[in-house]
Design a protein around this motif. Structure first.
Motif, mmCIF file in Angstrom:
data_model
loop_
_atom_site.group_PDB
_atom_site.id
_atom_site.type_symbol
_atom_site.label_atom_id
_atom_site.label_comp_id
_atom_site.label_asym_id
_atom_site.label_seq_id
_atom_site.Cartn_x
_atom_site.Cartn_y
_atom_site.Cartn_z
ATOM 1 N N CYS A 190 6.876 -9.309 -50.056
ATOM 2 C CA CYS A 190 5.599 -10.593 -49.386
ATOM 3 C C CYS A 190 4.345 -9.506 -50.126
ATOM 4 C CB CYS A 190 5.839 -10.407 -48.074
ATOM 5 S SG CYS A 190 4.069 -11.361 -47.075
ATOM 6 N N TYR A 191 3.909 -10.444 -50.250
ATOM 7 C CA TYR A 191 2.709 -10.107 -50.798
ATOM 8 C C TYR A 191 1.271 -10.104 -50.483
ATOM 9 C CZ TYR A 191 5.959 -7.589 -54.124
ATOM 10 O OH TYR A 191 6.946 -6.881 -54.647
ATOM 11 N N SER A 192 1.103 -10.905 -49.480
ATOM 12 C CA SER A 192 0.448 -11.695 -48.739
ATOM 13 C C SER A 192 -0.199 -11.108 -47.940
ATOM 14 C CB SER A 192 0.358 -12.744 -48.353
ATOM 15 O OG SER A 192 1.278 -13.956 -49.000
ATOM 16 N N SER A 193 -1.649 -11.500 -47.538
ATOM 17 C CA SER A 193 -2.473 -11.040 -46.432
ATOM 18 C C SER A 193 -1.397 -11.344 -44.797
ATOM 19 C CB SER A 193 -3.343 -11.320 -46.288
ATOM 20 O OG SER A 193 -3.590 -12.331 -46.116
ATOM 21 N N MET A 194 -2.003 -10.106 -43.770
ATOM 22 C CA MET A 194 -1.652 -10.457 -42.743
ATOM 23 C C MET A 194 -2.378 -10.808 -41.899
ATOM 24 S SD MET A 194 -1.568 -6.864 -40.108
ATOM 25 C CE MET A 194 -1.800 -5.726 -41.580
ATOM 26 N N THR A 195 -1.942 -12.080 -41.405
ATOM 27 C CA THR A 195 -2.180 -12.768 -40.559
ATOM 28 C C THR A 195 -2.300 -13.084 -38.985
ATOM 29 O OG1 THR A 195 -0.344 -14.442 -40.365
ATOM 30 C CG2 THR A 195 -1.644 -14.894 -42.410
ATOM 31 N N ARG A 196 -1.727 -11.607 -38.199
ATOM 32 C CA ARG A 196 -1.794 -11.276 -37.007
ATOM 33 C C ARG A 196 -1.261 -10.416 -36.990
ATOM 34 N NH1 ARG A 196 -3.616 -16.044 -36.024
ATOM 35 N NH2 ARG A 196 -3.616 -17.500 -35.351
ATOM 36 N N VAL A 197 -1.720 -9.176 -35.894
ATOM 37 C CA VAL A 197 -1.722 -8.416 -35.250
ATOM 38 C C VAL A 197 -1.254 -8.600 -33.895
ATOM 39 C CG1 VAL A 197 -2.396 -6.591 -36.854
ATOM 40 C CG2 VAL A 197 -4.325 -7.478 -34.818
ATOM 41 N N LYS A 198 -0.390 -7.921 -33.419
ATOM 42 C CA LYS A 198 0.256 -8.024 -32.068
ATOM 43 C C LYS A 198 0.888 -6.580 -31.232
ATOM 44 C CE LYS A 198 -0.914 -12.635 -31.296
ATOM 45 N NZ LYS A 198 -1.718 -12.408 -30.177
ATOM 46 N N LEU A 199 0.583 -6.300 -30.535
ATOM 47 C CA LEU A 199 1.628 -5.275 -28.962
ATOM 48 C C LEU A 199 2.856 -5.892 -28.984
ATOM 49 C CD1 LEU A 199 -1.699 -3.662 -28.201
ATOM 50 C CD2 LEU A 199 -0.548 -2.531 -30.174
ATOM 51 N N SER A 200 3.829 -4.522 -28.721
ATOM 52 C CA SER A 200 4.914 -5.286 -27.659
ATOM 53 C C SER A 200 4.828 -5.004 -26.466
ATOM 54 C CB SER A 200 6.464 -3.744 -28.531
ATOM 55 O OG SER A 200 6.168 -3.119 -27.898
ATOM 56 N N THR A 201 5.166 -5.536 -25.887
ATOM 57 C CA THR A 201 4.850 -5.670 -24.449
ATOM 58 C C THR A 201 4.483 -4.632 -23.760
ATOM 59 O OG1 THR A 201 6.976 -6.734 -23.587
ATOM 60 C CG2 THR A 201 5.552 -7.897 -23.355
ATOM 61 N N ASP A 202 5.854 -3.383 -24.144
ATOM 62 C CA ASP A 202 5.783 -1.999 -23.308
ATOM 63 C C ASP A 202 5.494 -1.056 -24.452
ATOM 64 O OD1 ASP A 202 7.228 -1.960 -26.119
ATOM 65 O OD2 ASP A 202 8.908 -1.197 -25.351
ATOM 66 N N GLY A 203 4.016 -1.654 -25.295
ATOM 67 C CA GLY A 203 3.273 -0.493 -26.261
ATOM 68 C C GLY A 203 3.879 0.360 -26.899
ATOM 69 N N SER A 204 5.567 0.071 -27.289
ATOM 70 C CA SER A 204 5.591 0.330 -28.028
ATOM 71 C C SER A 204 5.709 0.247 -30.119
ATOM 72 C CB SER A 204 7.444 1.291 -28.059
ATOM 73 O OG SER A 204 8.033 0.212 -28.308
ATOM 74 N N LEU A 205 5.146 -0.358 -30.104
ATOM 75 C CA LEU A 205 5.026 -0.918 -31.633
ATOM 76 C C LEU A 205 4.317 -1.110 -31.779
ATOM 77 C CD1 LEU A 205 9.438 -1.992 -32.491
ATOM 78 C CD2 LEU A 205 7.903 -0.295 -32.870
ATOM 79 N N ILE A 206 3.453 -1.738 -33.398
ATOM 80 C CA ILE A 206 2.570 -2.991 -33.724
ATOM 81 C C ILE A 206 3.040 -3.420 -33.986
ATOM 82 C CG2 ILE A 206 0.929 -2.638 -34.677
ATOM 83 C CD1 ILE A 206 -0.116 -0.125 -33.907
ATOM 84 N N LEU A 207 2.552 -4.981 -34.674
ATOM 85 C CA LEU A 207 3.316 -5.924 -35.617
ATOM 86 C C LEU A 207 2.809 -6.654 -35.861
ATOM 87 C CD1 LEU A 207 5.770 -7.273 -32.543
ATOM 88 C CD2 LEU A 207 6.757 -5.550 -34.279
ATOM 89 N N GLY A 208 2.392 -6.707 -37.279
ATOM 90 C CA GLY A 208 1.655 -7.442 -37.976
ATOM 91 C C GLY A 208 2.928 -8.833 -38.781
#
Length: 563
Positions: free
Chosen positions: A526-544
């Protein structure tokens, strides 16, 4: 409601001009007009009373007054040509009245002066309004419901205990749903319906039906936070010693289904715990429960119609789904897997669930801002309101009990009164700093900070403003993300905020607005841009979330934001 007879006044003036005489006379063809309507079925149309003014030799004025009439919504008196006159009366909706016969007198006046101190002969005259209101609605009773409720699909009936109500519906067939409480399943209907499907009843006038349902505890389970360990992909053979754990700190997940012939395209993800997410796939009209770290699909839910957005009630494991160009709202119980669909007045544009069991649904026509508020656990309709403005984004703060709404240029705060379930405009948070291409409204855990990341930025340098929640255009500072800020989330610690510049994860201090940490994911394929960033509910992961054209990718990065 008391049936009363009264005379009321509200001026409406129109003039007819001529010479001078004192023999003018007001004539009305009928002194009574009757309306007939049915509650929930029809409101009578306007009716007209004709009259005339004879021997007019000088200017006169005609007026009719309705004041605080309980029966008349509007009344207009006017000359139609020469000295003929008409009185047009519009009755109020039958929904505002109870069954019965109502009578009121309104007064029409023709005078020589605008203040109506001098009447012509025969003025004023009374016109009696007779309003016959019938209530032929079907009556529904339910008795001692437990562990669930019965509701009509358009919210005309809702019962979770013992109820007797009349159902307002213009449909020939009225459809009811037996809605289990979270974690329960429908056993069967009884009364007017049997079995376990939705119940359809012929809408017959003046009928009384019994509707009951029984619910049982579901034996199914849904684990929102299963134990997960990030290890290498080495598979262990029988009796083989477990190798040293290789901790992986970042990665990405994109996958195919149907023997690798169809790509999955998430347009929305809702993080659960660790790498577990809910993903809404618009390619296949499916919702996945997916572990993006282990690259494992836990469950899939398919839909017959195009799905649009989703909102998650984490306290009750309930997922709400809207559909493209549709007024339908679907509730999916992730424990029992049971679904229920209700219909709103307009196509649904957006929906959010609060942490205290409120479901806000924007079903606007883009000019009025129609908003419905439900109990997210039972789908009981609490309130419907037209805000009079377009709703593009909304978010709710349970701390201050406020609903924040943006129309694309302004950001408003509405106070929500829980005791009477009403919204009222509190203040404008921002009147001119909300730019285009905004994705979400972010609220800090203490309710003091508001941010709205937009592709164009809030300021000249693509920054994200830190708005003071209680102020108007008051900034507490700004986070300088650079081009282009698209998404973010305040962390549970209350000390940091996660933002994105469309390319990297950026963690900032809330108070001094300084950058603490930055990481740029490298999603595979994937060479596109990030549309959303989120945090896992336990605060252990950053998700994009990345939009990669025909498919999507979810990048993850292990970073503890809980402290």
């Amino acid at each position: 409601m008391q049936k009363i007879s009264l005379i009321v006044f509200l001026s409406l003036l129109i003039s007819a001009c001529g010479g001078g005489s004192s023999s003018n006379k007001l004539n009305i063809e009928q002194d009574s007009i009757e309306f007939k309507g049915q509650i929930g079925k029809s409101t009578p149309r306007s009716k007209t009373v004709r009259g005339s003014v004879s021997d007019v030799k000088e200017g006169v004025h005609i007026r009719v007054d309705i004041g605080n009439s309980e029966l008349v919504a509007d009344a207009r008196a006017y000359f139609t040509g020469g000295y003929s006159a008409e009185l047009e009366i519009t009755p109020k909706s039958t929904a505002l009245l109870e069954e019965g016969v109502y009578r009121e007198n309104i007064t029409i006046s023709v005078c020589y002066d605008t203040a109506c101190r001098k009447h012509i002969s025969g003025s004023p005259k009374k016109v009696e309004i007779v309003y016959l209101v019938e209530d032929n609605r079907m009556q529904v009773s339910s008795t001692e419901l437990a562990n669930g409720s019965i509701l009509e699909t358009k919210s005309a009936y809702h019962c979770d205990s013992t109820c007797t109500e009349k159902v307002t519906s213009s449909d020939n067939l009225v459809e009811f749903i037996a809605l289990p409480n979270p974690g329960y399943e429908l056993n069967s209907w009884s009364g007017a319906c049997t079995g376990s499907d939705n119940c359809q009843v012929t809408n017959q006038e003046k009928t009384h039906i019994e509707l009951n349902a029984t619910f049982t505890k579901s034996v199914k389970t849904f684990e929102t936070c299963p134990i997960q360990t990030l290890v290498n992909s080495t598979q262990l053979e029988n009796n083989e010693e477990e190798p040293e754990v290789n901790i992986i700190t970042s990665g990405s997940d994109h996958f195919w289904v149907s023997n690798n012939t169809e790509s999955v395209h998430f347009t929305q993800i809702i993080p659960l715990c660790g790498g577990l997410v809910l993903g809404l796939d618009v390619n296949l009209d499916q919702i996945f429960i997916r572990d993006v770290v282990q690259k494992n699909t836990i469950d899939i839910f398919s839909f017959d119609t195009n799905i649009h957005k989703m909102a998650y009630d984490s306290a009750n494991s309930l997922l709400y789904i809207s559909h493209i160009n549709s007024p339908d709202l679907t509730r999916l119980d992730l424990v029992s897997k049971q679904r229920a669909t209700i219909e709103l007045p307009n196509n649904i544009n957006d929906l959010i669930v609060t942490t205290d069991n409120l479901l806000f649904v924007d079903h606007q026509d883009y000019s009025k801002g129609a908003l419905s508020i439900f109990d997210s656990k039972t789908l009981e309709l609490k309130y419907q309101q037209h805000l009079g403005d377009e709703i593009r984004l909304m978010s709710f703060d349970p701390v201050k009990s406020r609903l924040y709404i943006s129309n694309g240029t302004r950001l408003k705060a509405y106070s929500y009164n829980r005791s009477i379930n009403t919204l009222s405009l509190s203040h404008y948070v921002a009147t001119d700093n909300v730019q285009g291409n905004c994705k979400e409204i972010m609220i800090s855990n203490d309710g003091e900070h508001i941010a709205i990341p937009c592709g164009g930025g809030n300021g000249v340098d693509y920054s994200v403003f830190d708005f003071k929640a209680d102020g108007t255009n008051e900034k507490l500072g700004e986070w300088e993300t650079g081009a282009y800020p698209t998404s973010g989330q305040f962390t549970a610690s209350g000390e940091t905020v996660l933002l994105s510049d469309n390319n990297s994860f950026q963690l900032y201090n809330i108070l001094d607005h300084n950058l603490i940490y930055s990481f740029t994911p490298q999603p595979v394929g994937c060479y596109s841009s990030m549309t959303r960033v989120k945090l896992s509910t336990d605060g252990s992961l950053i998700l994009g979330l990345y939009n990669c054209g025909s498919h999507s990718s979810v990048a993850w990065h292990k970073y503890d934001t809980s402290n």
